[in-house]
Design a protein around this motif. Structure first.
Motif, PDB file in Angstrom:
ATOM      1  N   UNK A  65     -23.026  75.870  16.726  1.00 39.33           N
ATOM      2  CA  UNK A  65     -22.119  76.519  17.691  1.00 39.33           C
ATOM      3  C   UNK A  65     -20.810  75.746  17.792  1.00 39.33           C
ATOM      4  N   UNK A  66     -20.883  74.426  17.759  1.00 35.75           N
ATOM      5  CA  UNK A  66     -19.652  73.626  17.838  1.00 35.75           C
ATOM      6  C   UNK A  66     -18.791  73.853  16.594  1.00 35.75           C
ATOM      7  N   UNK A  67     -19.396  73.864  15.412  1.00 39.24           N
ATOM      8  CA  UNK A  67     -18.639  74.097  14.179  1.00 39.24           C
ATOM      9  C   UNK A  67     -18.039  75.495  14.202  1.00 39.24           C
ATOM     10  N   UNK A  68     -18.812  76.480  14.629  1.00 35.09           N
ATOM     11  CA  UNK A  68     -18.312  77.853  14.709  1.00 35.09           C
ATOM     12  C   UNK A  68     -17.148  77.940  15.688  1.00 35.09           C
ATOM     13  N   UNK A  69     -17.225  77.240  16.804  1.00 35.21           N
ATOM     14  CA  UNK A  69     -16.122  77.220  17.785  1.00 35.21           C
ATOM     15  C   UNK A  69     -14.874  76.633  17.200  1.00 35.21           C
ATOM     16  N   UNK A  70     -14.991  75.561  16.418  1.00 32.95           N
ATOM     17  CA  UNK A  70     -13.826  74.941  15.800  1.00 32.95           C
ATOM     18  C   UNK A  70     -13.211  75.886  14.781  1.00 32.95           C
ATOM     19  N   UNK A  71     -14.032  76.552  13.990  1.00 29.73           N
ATOM     20  CA  UNK A  71     -13.532  77.482  12.980  1.00 29.73           C
ATOM     21  C   UNK A  71     -12.820  78.657  13.642  1.00 29.73           C
ATOM     22  N   UNK A  72     -13.408  79.251  14.664  1.00 30.08           N
ATOM     23  CA  UNK A  72     -12.807  80.371  15.375  1.00 30.08           C
ATOM     24  C   UNK A  72     -11.510  79.937  16.051  1.00 30.08           C
ATOM     25  N   UNK A  73     -11.515  78.745  16.634  1.00 31.17           N
ATOM     26  CA  UNK A  73     -10.297  78.221  17.258  1.00 31.17           C
ATOM     27  C   UNK A  73      -9.192  78.016  16.255  1.00 31.17           C
ATOM     28  N   UNK A  74      -9.501  77.561  15.070  1.00 27.15           N
ATOM     29  CA  UNK A  74      -8.476  77.339  14.030  1.00 27.15           C
ATOM     30  C   UNK A  74      -7.961  78.670  13.517  1.00 27.15           C
ATOM     31  N   UNK A  75      -8.793  79.698  13.425  1.00 28.20           N
ATOM     32  CA  UNK A  75      -8.360  80.996  12.917  1.00 28.20           C
ATOM     33  C   UNK A  75      -7.428  81.680  13.941  1.00 28.20           C
ATOM     34  N   UNK A  76      -7.743  81.561  15.200  1.00 28.12           N
ATOM     35  CA  UNK A  76      -6.929  82.206  16.245  1.00 28.12           C
ATOM     36  C   UNK A  76      -5.550  81.553  16.319  1.00 28.12           C
ATOM     37  N   UNK A  77      -5.455  80.265  16.161  1.00 26.74           N
ATOM     38  CA  UNK A  77      -4.141  79.605  16.244  1.00 26.74           C
ATOM     39  C   UNK A  77      -3.390  79.929  14.992  1.00 26.74           C
TER      40      UNK A  77
END
Length: 77
Positions: A65-77
């Motif tokens: 979940x933490x890795x997925x959150x980082x990936x989603x956060x990087x895609x949105x920015x």
């Protein structure tokens, strides 16, 4: 009456040398076995973890979940 030690060779010096060689071989074999046991312990697999399987799954899920959150956060920015 005490049993007399059987001489393998007619020459007493050869008997002494043969006995010493036999003792040296026995000592070398014992030392080799000790070294093998010590080295085999060094490469033995680690003992099983005390943690139950549920804890392992929980930790992996949190990490995912933490890795997925980082990936989603990087895609949105």
């Amino acid at each position: 009456m005490a049993k007399k030690k059987k001489n393998r060779y007619g020459n007493p010096e050869k008997n002494i040398a043969a006995q010493q060689a036999k003792e040296a071989a026995a000592q070398a074999k014992e030392n080799a076995n000790d070294g093998y046991e010590k080295s085999s312990k060094a490469f033995a697999p680690a003992p099983a973890s005390e943690k139950p399987m549920f804890m392992r799954i929980l930790v992996l899920a949190i990490a995912a979940v933490m890795v997925l959150g980082i990936v989603v956060g990087a895609v949105i920015l």
